[in-house]
Design an enzyme around this catalytic site. Structure first.
Site, PDB file in Angstrom:
ATOM      1  N   GLU A 146       0.797  -1.242   0.000  1.00 55.36           N
ATOM      2  CA  GLU A 146       0.000   0.000   0.000  1.00 55.36           C
ATOM      3  C   GLU A 146       0.822   1.282   0.000  1.00 55.36           C
ATOM      4  O   GLU A 146       0.592   2.169   0.820  1.00 55.36           O
ATOM      5  CB  GLU A 146      -0.964  -0.006   1.190  1.00 55.36           C
ATOM      6  N   GLU A 184      -5.815 -10.975  -1.433  1.00 57.02           N
ATOM      7  CA  GLU A 184      -6.643 -10.824  -0.226  1.00 57.02           C
ATOM      8  C   GLU A 184      -8.116 -10.808  -0.625  1.00 57.02           C
ATOM      9  O   GLU A 184      -8.887  -9.940  -0.213  1.00 57.02           O
ATOM     10  CB  GLU A 184      -6.279  -9.525   0.515  1.00 57.02           C
TER      11      GLU A 184
END
Ligand code: XIL
Length: 370
Positions: free
Chosen positions: A157, A262
């Site tokens: 991220e 994910e």
């Protein structure tokens, strides 16, 4: 409106369609991992109880259905490196041992991330101290598991929604080259492990463009990058199938592997009408925002199965580019989406229900690729 009649009808439809979709050869070898064996790895994120094997039924399910595992939390810096130079490998050791025992592809999550960050790292103010911290962190962990962990999320991220680099303590202190620095350290510590950049909402065109630039920069700087991980925290309608396909094509063109790292599909209303998975965003609870506290209506169960099926069709179309599809959890009870972005909701995002029983979506995915 009288909803009783449509509901009865829907239940009947669900019953008929789920009977039809239960594969005939539902013997011992029927599983997700076997169904998709030729296409990509099928993974699950394991929580602490699952790593400790507290429930034998769940342990068996994990071993039967999945051939890859990711640690949901225990390898994040706040847990594995809670104080400067002091590591706690108790859980990560058990996690790796679990994967080895079951002969699974083991994925490490994650080395450099601004969330769930060890507090001592968050307080660093200068580039020299940050360089030391990143070096010690990555070298110690990756070397410790050298040859035993198949792939790592080196940086998680790093991007804003507009594709620029996110303001984090790493960017603030070390500067933008912290990314190449981290990837080079990881490659040195274990030259054979696959190195990933991982992020959410890469279907957003601007962010995707930023991720493409990020990968190109790493390649230009001589850093080894083997894959892009798309978190894939999605919902029943967004992102579109076209956007999903586009991300696969754009990243594959860079010569790296693409993994969905994910994956989950929220069935609950989104408080901000935005997409993403910023774990620091939170919203207030309300009845309206938690519409299915006592069970998922059949109509939504069908919608969830159809959505999983449509997305997996795209994955199968591009199976040559996709290395792994990992679900963010094993069953609905465990899912982080019960508590994010609103605490205490009842969400149903995975393929196994709260009792770890396969849902309609599970059978759809088996049926799709039989
Ligand atoms: C989540 C875990 O599932 C939760 O248990 C934890 O409280 C917060 O983090 N993006 C990531 C994951 O990269 O590490 C996050 O996992 C979900 C969003």
């Amino acid at each position: 409106m009288n909803i009783a009649k449509p509901l009865v009808l829907l239940s009947a439809m669900l019953l008929i369609s789920s009977c039809n979709s239960i594969p005939k050869n539902s013997g011992a070898s029927l599983s997700l991992k076997n169904t998709y064996k030729k296409d990509f790895y099928i993974g699950a994120a394991l929580d602490t109880n699952q790593i400790k094997e507290t429930d034998p039924m769940v342990t068996d399910l994990i071993a039967k259905e999945f051939n890859s595992i990711t640690a949901e939390n225990c390898m994040k810096s706040m847990y594995v490196h809670p104080e400067k130079g002091k590591f706690d490998f108790k859980m990560s050791d058990q996690f790796v041992a679990f994967g080895e025992k079951k002969k699974m592809l083991i994925h490490g999550h994650t080395l450099i991330w601004h969330s769930q960050l060890a507090p001592w790292m968050a307080q660093i103010k200068d580039s020299v101290t940050m360089a030391e911290a990143i070096t010690n962190h990555i070298s110690t962990i990756v070397e410790k598991y050298k040859g035993r962990i198949n792939s790592w999320d080196v940086v998680n991220e790093a991007l804003n929604e507009d594709g620029t680099l996110r303001k984090t303590v790493f960017l603030d202190t070390y500067g933008k080259d912290y990314l190449s620095f981290a990837f080079k350290l990881a490659a040195k510590a274990d030259p054979k492990t696959d190195l990933y950049y991982n992020d959410y909402n890469l279907c957003n065109a601007k962010k995707r463009k930023g991720a493409v630039e990020l990968v190109k920069n790493l390649q230009k700087n001589g850093a080894k990058i083997d894959g892009v991980g798309e978190q894939a925290h999605w919902n029943l309608t967004s992102p579109s199938l076209d956007e999903i396909e586009k991300t696969i094509l754009d990243f594959a063109e860079l010569g790296v592997k693409v993994s969905f790292t994910e994956f989950d599909i929220s069935v609950l209303p989104n408080p901000w009408d935005i997409v993403g998975a910023d774990i620091n965003q939170r919203a207030e609870a309300s009845e309206k925002m938690n519409p299915y506290p006592n069970g998922l209506p059949d109509a939504i169960q069908i919608q969830l199965a159809a959505r999983y099926e449509a997305i997996f069709k795209i994955f199968l179309k591009h199976q040559d580019k996709i290395d792994r599809v990992t679900f963010w959890g094993v069953n609905d009870k465990q899912s982080w989406l019960n508590d994010w972005p609103i605490k205490g909701r009842t969400n149903y995002p995975l393929l196994f229900d709260r009792e770890s029983k396969p849902k309609k979506a599970y059978y759809s995915l088996i049926e799709l690729n039989k």
